[in-house]
Design a protein around this motif. Structure first.
Motif, PDB file in Angstrom:
ATOM      1  N   PRO A 135      -1.878  18.809  -4.540  1.00  0.00           N
ATOM      2  CA  PRO A 135      -0.624  18.582  -5.283  1.00  0.00           C
ATOM      3  C   PRO A 135      -0.397  17.106  -5.601  1.00  0.00           C
ATOM      4  CG  PRO A 135      -0.200  19.372  -3.052  1.00  0.00           C
ATOM      5  CD  PRO A 135      -1.667  19.480  -3.265  1.00  0.00           C
ATOM      6  N   VAL A 136      -0.915  16.232  -4.720  1.00  0.00           N
ATOM      7  CA  VAL A 136      -0.786  14.794  -4.957  1.00  0.00           C
ATOM      8  C   VAL A 136      -1.690  14.366  -6.114  1.00  0.00           C
ATOM      9  CG1 VAL A 136      -1.265  12.521  -3.954  1.00  0.00           C
ATOM     10  CG2 VAL A 136      -0.100  14.268  -2.593  1.00  0.00           C
ATOM     11  N   LEU A 187       7.810  14.244  -2.972  1.00  0.00           N
ATOM     12  CA  LEU A 187       7.222  13.162  -3.756  1.00  0.00           C
ATOM     13  C   LEU A 187       8.321  12.317  -4.386  1.00  0.00           C
ATOM     14  CD1 LEU A 187       4.149  14.193  -5.891  1.00  0.00           C
ATOM     15  CD2 LEU A 187       4.377  12.300  -4.314  1.00  0.00           C
ATOM     16  N   GLN A 243      -3.974  20.304  13.417  1.00  0.00           N
ATOM     17  CA  GLN A 243      -3.192  20.478  12.190  1.00  0.00           C
ATOM     18  C   GLN A 243      -3.975  20.038  10.942  1.00  0.00           C
ATOM     19  OE1 GLN A 243       0.624  18.481  12.346  1.00  0.00           O
ATOM     20  NE2 GLN A 243       1.222  19.184  10.303  1.00  0.00           N
ATOM     21  N   ASN A 278       0.834  -1.199   0.000  1.00  0.00           N
ATOM     22  CA  ASN A 278       0.000   0.000   0.000  1.00  0.00           C
ATOM     23  C   ASN A 278       0.872   1.254   0.000  1.00  0.00           C
ATOM     24  OD1 ASN A 278      -2.411   1.432   0.230  1.00  0.00           O
ATOM     25  ND2 ASN A 278      -3.186   0.090   1.847  1.00  0.00           N
ATOM     26  N   ARG A 279       0.571   2.210  -0.897  1.00  0.00           N
ATOM     27  CA  ARG A 279       1.310   3.483  -1.008  1.00  0.00           C
ATOM     28  C   ARG A 279       2.738   3.305  -1.505  1.00  0.00           C
ATOM     29  NH1 ARG A 279      -0.228   7.572   3.869  1.00  0.00           N
ATOM     30  NH2 ARG A 279       1.128   8.886   2.595  1.00  0.00           N
ATOM     31  N   TRP A 298      -4.500  19.146   1.470  1.00  0.00           N
ATOM     32  CA  TRP A 298      -3.200  18.523   1.174  1.00  0.00           C
ATOM     33  C   TRP A 298      -3.236  17.637  -0.072  1.00  0.00           C
ATOM     34  CZ3 TRP A 298      -2.703  16.718   6.934  1.00  0.00           C
ATOM     35  CH2 TRP A 298      -2.322  17.809   7.721  1.00  0.00           C
ATOM     36  N   TYR A 308       4.967  20.819  -0.971  1.00  0.00           N
ATOM     37  CA  TYR A 308       5.805  19.732  -0.446  1.00  0.00           C
ATOM     38  C   TYR A 308       6.066  18.704  -1.524  1.00  0.00           C
ATOM     39  CZ  TYR A 308       1.145  17.700   0.010  1.00  0.00           C
ATOM     40  OH  TYR A 308      -0.129  17.262  -0.238  1.00  0.00           O
ATOM     41  N   MET A 309       5.862  19.118  -2.773  1.00  0.00           N
ATOM     42  CA  MET A 309       6.003  18.153  -3.858  1.00  0.00           C
ATOM     43  C   MET A 309       7.430  17.660  -4.007  1.00  0.00           C
ATOM     44  SD  MET A 309       3.063  17.551  -4.530  1.00  0.00           S
ATOM     45  CE  MET A 309       3.296  16.421  -5.889  1.00  0.00           C
ATOM     46  N   LEU A 344      -4.537   7.948   1.404  1.00  0.00           N
ATOM     47  CA  LEU A 344      -3.374   8.510   2.089  1.00  0.00           C
ATOM     48  C   LEU A 344      -3.763   8.872   3.519  1.00  0.00           C
ATOM     49  CD1 LEU A 344      -2.008  10.815  -0.768  1.00  0.00           C
ATOM     50  CD2 LEU A 344      -1.551   8.411  -0.347  1.00  0.00           C
ATOM     51  N   SER A 345      -3.340   8.040   4.444  1.00  0.00           N
ATOM     52  CA  SER A 345      -3.676   8.206   5.852  1.00  0.00           C
ATOM     53  C   SER A 345      -3.370   9.620   6.341  1.00  0.00           C
ATOM     54  CB  SER A 345      -2.871   7.188   6.670  1.00  0.00           C
ATOM     55  OG  SER A 345      -3.076   7.388   8.049  1.00  0.00           O
ATOM     56  N   GLY A 346      -4.333  10.204   7.012  1.00  0.00           N
ATOM     57  CA  GLY A 346      -4.128  11.514   7.635  1.00  0.00           C
ATOM     58  C   GLY A 346      -4.378  12.710   6.741  1.00  0.00           C
ATOM     59  N   TYR A 347      -4.500  12.486   5.431  1.00  0.00           N
ATOM     60  CA  TYR A 347      -4.646  13.607   4.502  1.00  0.00           C
ATOM     61  C   TYR A 347      -6.024  14.254   4.607  1.00  0.00           C
ATOM     62  CZ  TYR A 347      -0.276  13.090   1.859  1.00  0.00           C
ATOM     63  OH  TYR A 347       1.052  13.072   1.469  1.00  0.00           O
ATOM     64  N   TYR A 392       4.032   8.873  -1.562  1.00  0.00           N
ATOM     65  CA  TYR A 392       3.550  10.167  -1.087  1.00  0.00           C
ATOM     66  C   TYR A 392       3.920  10.321   0.384  1.00  0.00           C
ATOM     67  CZ  TYR A 392       0.899   9.506  -5.352  1.00  0.00           C
ATOM     68  OH  TYR A 392       0.551   9.245  -6.648  1.00  0.00           O
ATOM     69  N   PRO A 393       4.352  11.508   0.787  1.00  0.00           N
ATOM     70  CA  PRO A 393       4.846  11.664   2.166  1.00  0.00           C
ATOM     71  C   PRO A 393       3.746  11.446   3.207  1.00  0.00           C
ATOM     72  CG  PRO A 393       4.693  13.803   1.061  1.00  0.00           C
ATOM     73  CD  PRO A 393       4.445  12.759   0.012  1.00  0.00           C
ATOM     74  N   LYS A 394       4.179  11.064   4.409  1.00  0.00           N
ATOM     75  CA  LYS A 394       3.239  10.938   5.526  1.00  0.00           C
ATOM     76  C   LYS A 394       2.593  12.287   5.820  1.00  0.00           C
ATOM     77  CE  LYS A 394       5.441   7.186   8.099  1.00  0.00           C
ATOM     78  NZ  LYS A 394       6.120   6.807   9.361  1.00  0.00           N
ATOM     79  N   TRP A 395       1.366  12.255   6.314  1.00  0.00           N
ATOM     80  CA  TRP A 395       0.646  13.513   6.548  1.00  0.00           C
ATOM     81  C   TRP A 395       1.362  14.383   7.573  1.00  0.00           C
ATOM     82  CZ3 TRP A 395      -1.358  15.601  11.002  1.00  0.00           C
ATOM     83  CH2 TRP A 395      -1.488  14.757  12.117  1.00  0.00           C
ATOM     84  N   GLU A 396       2.083  13.758   8.498  1.00  0.00           N
ATOM     85  CA  GLU A 396       2.726  14.545   9.550  1.00  0.00           C
ATOM     86  C   GLU A 396       3.756  15.515   8.985  1.00  0.00           C
ATOM     87  OE1 GLU A 396       2.288  11.294   9.592  1.00  0.00           O
ATOM     88  OE2 GLU A 396       1.353  10.713  11.484  1.00  0.00           O
ATOM     89  N   VAL A 428       3.529  16.813   5.796  1.00  0.00           N
ATOM     90  CA  VAL A 428       3.006  17.694   4.756  1.00  0.00           C
ATOM     91  C   VAL A 428       2.429  18.940   5.405  1.00  0.00           C
ATOM     92  CG1 VAL A 428       2.425  15.732   3.286  1.00  0.00           C
ATOM     93  CG2 VAL A 428       0.659  16.777   4.700  1.00  0.00           C
TER      94      VAL A 428
END
Lengths: 258, 258
Positions: free
Chosen positions: B55-56, A251, B91, A35-36, B52, A247-248, B45-48, A236-240, A242
């Motif tokens: 851009p993804v 990526l 946040q 996943n991801r 946010w 923040y691309m 995407l967890s937390g998104y 894709y980066p973790k939400w913490e 972003v």
């Protein structure tokens, strides 16, 4: 493109791959584990053998000239034999030597720099067909309408095709997940005990797929540790990390660490 | 290209979508139901939140100029709100009006002929966020290290965000799978009874995902019957009609019947 940031795992095979999308099937477990990180493309075609797959594979696998537009296939699993190993005279039968040659040809299509389908970043893992439980399978055939009264598969013939995959693996230096040996051992080397893992003598249940998934992950760890899920980046980066700004740069072009 | 013969379903969302790859999760059940017809691209995407994601989404969804090289996304599900609905000061919080505007913007990116991401063949279904069970959720927060002693979500706030999705659906003429109402009704309109479906007060268990899958299939049947799995062709022909010769004329460019 749709999902173009994620590379893929392509699962090529017959009904044993097609059936792996059930809960606890190896396709589902791979999609969950990756996943991801990597997309899982299920290309299991029920009933197919290693001869019929070529025109299909030529359509589903990117040519080197198309490669720039497509995700990289980081892992290709090839799992045939359950149909090739039908006995001579059956429509799906492929002679053992032809079966081995077909598997080698598939490997060379991806591996040979001269091939139109050359894909140097694609790791390959072969699977042996699982053992057939003819005690269950004849009941399945008899239950059909019209009933089929003669077995179209044989326990020892399928074993020979499994051994054929091991030969191809050694010859082509491709790792092999030996599901035949795995299930035969798990069944205490008793054909009838295979009913624990086979729904009808040929196809796998969820318990069987759990073993297949664990064996595949072991093969990945031992042969291609760089694409074990624990070693991959999330695309894709973790939400913490972003925020509402740009923040691309975080990526990844691929989950695989260069 | 890899899988280029198969069009796709893209599942866009947060952890509720990301978590749908578990056994009986809606991603797994879709992959099983659409086997050999449409690929399922999990983009949870967890937390998104809906801010946010832009851009993804601009990276993961094909621009019209790239469309010729990529599979068509025949269905796009959009499921956000569980994080947007965190209370002000958190946040992940996105104000309700901004949340609704973001959802509309996502729809317009795909639907407007003037959009760079215009994709006329992409059907869209919105999901409401499920209800939060604050009785479970505060325990989850307290169990963290360091423990969080204040709730970051509120039952009635999440309900307002769910109502916001229904508004956007009416305004944009997009079908909505109302998971908020579905789970609240299934819980007998008792917040505490939501524990039957929520692992921690926020995330869904397998029983919950079975309901989500059934509700999505109902929405597909009612709004987009042409892409119900029963109405789609298999991209590759059944083995019974293939043979060792040339059968590529049987290959479909898409599972969707024109």
């Amino acid at each position: 493109m749709a999902g173009y940031v994620q590379d893929a795992i392509m699962l090529l095979g017959d009904s044993l791959t097609q059936g792996g999308t059930i809960p606890y099937g190896f396709c589902q477990q791979l999609a969950d584990a990756y996943n991801r990180k990597l997309d899982v493309l299920v290309r299991g075609l029920s009933g197919y053998n290693t001869t019929w797959i070529f025109p299909v594979f030529e359509k589903m696998f990117a040519k080197r000239t198309e490669r720039e537009h497509v995700p990289n296939v980081q892992l290709l699993t090839i799992w045939f034999g359950a149909n090739d190993a039908t006995i001579p005279g059956e429509q799906q039968h492929v002679p053992l030597e032809q079966y081995k040659a077909n598997l080698s040809k598939l490997v060379h299509m991806v591996r040979d720099p001269s091939s139109e389908y050359y894909s140097p970043e694609t790791r390959i893992i072969l699977f042996t067909p699982p053992p057939v439980n003819t005690i269950q399978w004849i009941e399945e055939l008899r239950s059909r309408d019209p009933p089929k009264t003669e077995l179209d598969r044989d326990f020892n013939v399928t074993r020979q095709y499994a051994e054929g995959v091991l030969e191809v693996g050694r010859k082509e230096n491709v790792p092999v997940v030996d599901t035949w040996a795995m299930f035969y051992e798990a069944a205490g080397r008793e054909e009838k005990n295979l009913a624990k893992y086979l729904t009808d003598g040929l196809h796998l249940n969820a318990e069987a797929y759990k073993l297949v998934y664990n064996a595949l992950m072991k093969a990945i760890s031992e042969n291609f540790p760089d694409i074990h899920p624990d070693k991959l980046n999330m695309v894709y980066p973790k939400w913490e990390i972003v925020n509402n700004g740009n923040y691309m740069e975080l990526l990844k072009d691929s989950a695989v660490r260069k």
